[in-house]
Design an enzyme around this catalytic site. Structure first.
Site, PDB file in Angstrom:
ATOM      1  N   TYR A  48     -20.230  68.680  -0.291  1.00 16.16           N
ATOM      2  CA  TYR A  48     -21.518  68.830   0.380  1.00 16.16           C
ATOM      3  C   TYR A  48     -22.356  67.593   0.090  1.00 16.16           C
ATOM      4  CZ  TYR A  48     -26.179  70.769   1.451  1.00 16.16           C
ATOM      5  OH  TYR A  48     -27.444  70.995   1.961  1.00 16.16           O
ATOM      6  N   ASP A  76     -21.254  59.843  -3.711  1.00 16.30           N
ATOM      7  CA  ASP A  76     -22.447  60.684  -3.655  1.00 16.30           C
ATOM      8  C   ASP A  76     -22.683  61.235  -5.065  1.00 16.30           C
ATOM      9  OD1 ASP A  76     -23.481  63.653  -1.765  1.00 16.30           O
ATOM     10  OD2 ASP A  76     -24.404  62.511  -3.399  1.00 16.30           O
ATOM     11  N   LYS A 126     -31.947  64.443  -7.502  1.00 14.15           N
ATOM     12  CA  LYS A 126     -32.057  65.384  -8.622  1.00 14.15           C
ATOM     13  C   LYS A 126     -32.649  64.734  -9.880  1.00 14.15           C
ATOM     14  CE  LYS A 126     -28.263  68.079  -6.640  1.00 14.15           C
ATOM     15  NZ  LYS A 126     -28.819  69.378  -6.253  1.00 14.15           N
TER      16      LYS A 126
HETATM   17  P1  KE4 Z   1     -30.972  67.530  -1.278  1.00  8.76           P
HETATM   18  O1  KE4 Z   1     -31.212  67.089   0.131  1.00  8.76           O
HETATM   19  O2  KE4 Z   1     -30.803  69.050  -1.389  1.00  8.76           O
HETATM   20  O3  KE4 Z   1     -31.966  66.963  -2.287  1.00  8.76           O
HETATM   21  O4  KE4 Z   1     -29.553  66.882  -1.740  1.00  8.76           O
HETATM   22  C1  KE4 Z   1     -28.407  67.154  -0.971  1.00  8.76           C
HETATM   23  C2  KE4 Z   1     -27.174  66.936  -1.815  1.00  8.76           C
HETATM   24  C3  KE4 Z   1     -26.430  65.774  -1.622  1.00  8.76           C
HETATM   25  N1  KE4 Z   1     -25.328  65.526  -2.351  1.00  8.76           N
HETATM   26  C4  KE4 Z   1     -24.908  66.402  -3.309  1.00  8.76           C
HETATM   27  C5  KE4 Z   1     -23.682  66.076  -4.093  1.00  8.76           C
HETATM   28  C6  KE4 Z   1     -25.632  67.592  -3.549  1.00  8.76           C
HETATM   29  O5  KE4 Z   1     -25.197  68.461  -4.511  1.00  8.76           O
HETATM   30  C7  KE4 Z   1     -26.781  67.872  -2.794  1.00  8.76           C
HETATM   31  C8  KE4 Z   1     -27.592  69.143  -2.977  1.00  8.76           C
HETATM   32  N2  KE4 Z   1     -27.059  70.083  -3.907  1.00  8.76           N
HETATM   33  C9  KE4 Z   1     -27.389  71.458  -3.661  1.00  8.76           C
HETATM   34  C10 KE4 Z   1     -26.707  72.302  -4.748  1.00  8.76           C
HETATM   35  N3  KE4 Z   1     -25.301  72.446  -4.496  1.00  8.76           N
HETATM   36  C11 KE4 Z   1     -28.858  71.701  -3.619  1.00  8.76           C
HETATM   37  C12 KE4 Z   1     -29.268  73.160  -3.672  1.00  8.76           C
HETATM   38  C13 KE4 Z   1     -29.743  73.669  -2.353  1.00  8.76           C
HETATM   39  O6  KE4 Z   1     -29.147  73.319  -1.308  1.00  8.76           O
HETATM   40  O7  KE4 Z   1     -30.735  74.431  -2.380  1.00  8.76           O
END
Ligand code: KE4
Length: 430
Positions: free
Chosen positions: A142, A237, A265
């Protein structure tokens, strides 16, 4: 009725599913989400005054634990000066400099407001630099909710069983190719089928979004070598792994250098920050230095920069925190394994550093095909039993749990005990 329940009853009429991000809605584990009021260190307190040990840490940012004193103090000071200008500030230079010092692959960096912004900007940049259209991602990984990534994605997309989201056009989907994680041959097949058409390969160097899935020996270097051979840009990523698995993230831990890196994060210390960076010759294509456009009203916001910079300062001033964090997570893993081995339940545990997942499957989990054999119903029951005992785990099997430097021996012992009691109940209930 609990206050959480009252608030959720209101929320579902105000926001889709009552939440601002799908995984929070507890759809995968049943029951209603808990509404929280405060947090400190490894602990959360909900709106009904109940305390929980936190294994989400806001999905990764709180490696120092919630509201670390140095971060809070720095934020108060910045708040008294200004919140935002929409103009350059010194602290953006300071955080950029810190990132360039820490992350091996980054010579130049651009701040954005989320991991999603970082990854969708990075693939646009890869396409601009290579003049190629297609990207390769991996099933179960993801990279945020950008259209190009919502193809066989992990995290909440997999949790909700939405392998490909409506609203993503066939032409967009057509430019996203998917390979199997830990399977070099599956990448070679795509490179052979689409010669000179692939701009980049983007991957989680340690997957968190299938649950924790480590790269098998040599896999990351194989991908690196293939990209170099084919003129394809390699994007790590590291939104989740950055500054968590080592100061320089997975690329430092595994000694493999990508062309571009995306971050999020921890870089925001709990406030909204993302970033992308890498080779100077590539980054200088980004406007206004070059023609590839990307912008953001609150990019480089001084408050968010402050929380991120202070977090990175604490981490780099105390490098012993990393082996300590690894050791604490290993203790948790050992405690779970000891409990599970006594229970004859199907399980496998994957851990890298302070990222850990208990999978309810007897298969080794090396890719999405393995991960999806998990008994997600059993995970849901386990989650609910642990929640009942004051342990807040990710509300989905296909997520990684995170520890902070504040998860001490007592916290670990309490979690292992709750794990034992919870497993007894789900074993008894069959
Ligand atoms: P954000 O757009 O949610 O800040 O980041 C996206 C993203 C990109 N790349 C990786 C490897 C990620 O894990 C994420 C976001 N992680 C999720 C948890 N698996 C965020 C939690 C959520 O979607 O509420």
């Amino acid at each position: 009725m609990t206050k959480s329940k009252e608030l959720f009853n209101d929320a579902v009429n105000l926001m889709p599913g009552g939440v601002n991000s799908p995984v929070r809605a507890f759809r995968a584990v049943g029951g209603d989400p808990v509404f929280f009021a405060s947090a400190k260190g490894p602990m959360l307190t909900d709106v009904d005054g109940e305390d929980y040990i936190d294994y989400i840490g806001s999905w990764g940012p709180f490696i120092l634990g919630h509201s670390h004193p140095r971060v809070v103090e720095a934020l108060h000071a910045q708040l008294d000066r200004a919140m935002s200008f929409g103009a350059p500030t010194e602290i953006e230079n300071e955080l950029a400099q810190k990132i360039i010092e820490i992350v091996p692959s980054i010579e130049m960096v651009r701040m954005v407001n989320s991991g999603t912004e970082a990854t969708l900007s990075a693939i646009r940049l890869a396409r601009a630099f290579t003049k190629r259209d297609k990207i390769i991602k991996f099933e179960g990984c993801y990279h945020g909710h950008g259209d190009s990534f919502l193809i066989k994605a992990g995290s909440g997309v997999a949790t909700l069983g939405l392998p490909d989201s409506p609203g993503v056009t066939p032409s967009t989907a057509n430019d996203t190719l998917t390979a199997r994680y830990n399977d070099r041959a599956s990448i070679e097949e795509l490179v052979t089928e689409f010669p000179d058409q692939i701009a980049c390969i983007i991957l989680e160097p340690v997957v968190g979004n299938m649950g924790c899935v480590p790269p098998q020996d040599g896999f990351l270097q194989d991908v690196r070598d293939l990209c170099t051979r084919e003129g394809i840009l390699l994007i790590f990523d590291e939104v989740m792994t950055g500054f968590r698995l080592a100061p320089g993230g997975a690329q430092e831990r595994f000694g493999v250098t990508p062309d571009l890196t995306t971050l999020g994060k921890i870089i925001g210390g709990g406030l909204p920050v993302g970033a992308y960076g890498g080779r100077r010759d590539i980054m200088e294509m980004v406007a206004p230095a070059g023609p590839m456009y990307q912008a953001g009203t609150l990019s480089g916001n001084p408050l968010a920069m402050t929380a991120g910079l202070e977090t990175l300062r604490v981490l780099t001033e105390n490098p012993e925190l990393y082996p300590k964090l690894d050791a604490q997570t290993a203790r948790l893993e050992e405690g779970f394994q000891s409990n599970l081995d006594d229970m004859d339940l199907p399980y496998t545990i994957n851990r890298v550093g302070s990222m850990i997942t208990l999978f309810f499957t007897e298969r080794n989990v090396r890719n999405w095909d393995d991960a999806k054999t998990c008994d997600t119903g059993l995970y849901g029951s386990y989650f609910s039993e642990m929640l009942r005992r004051g342990i807040y785990l990710p509300p989905a099997q296909f997520e990684a749990a995170f520890l902070s430097i504040m998860h001490d021996d007592d916290i670990i012992a309490r979690t292992v005990e709750a794990n034992r009691e919870s497993l007894k109940v789900i074993k008894r209930n069959g």
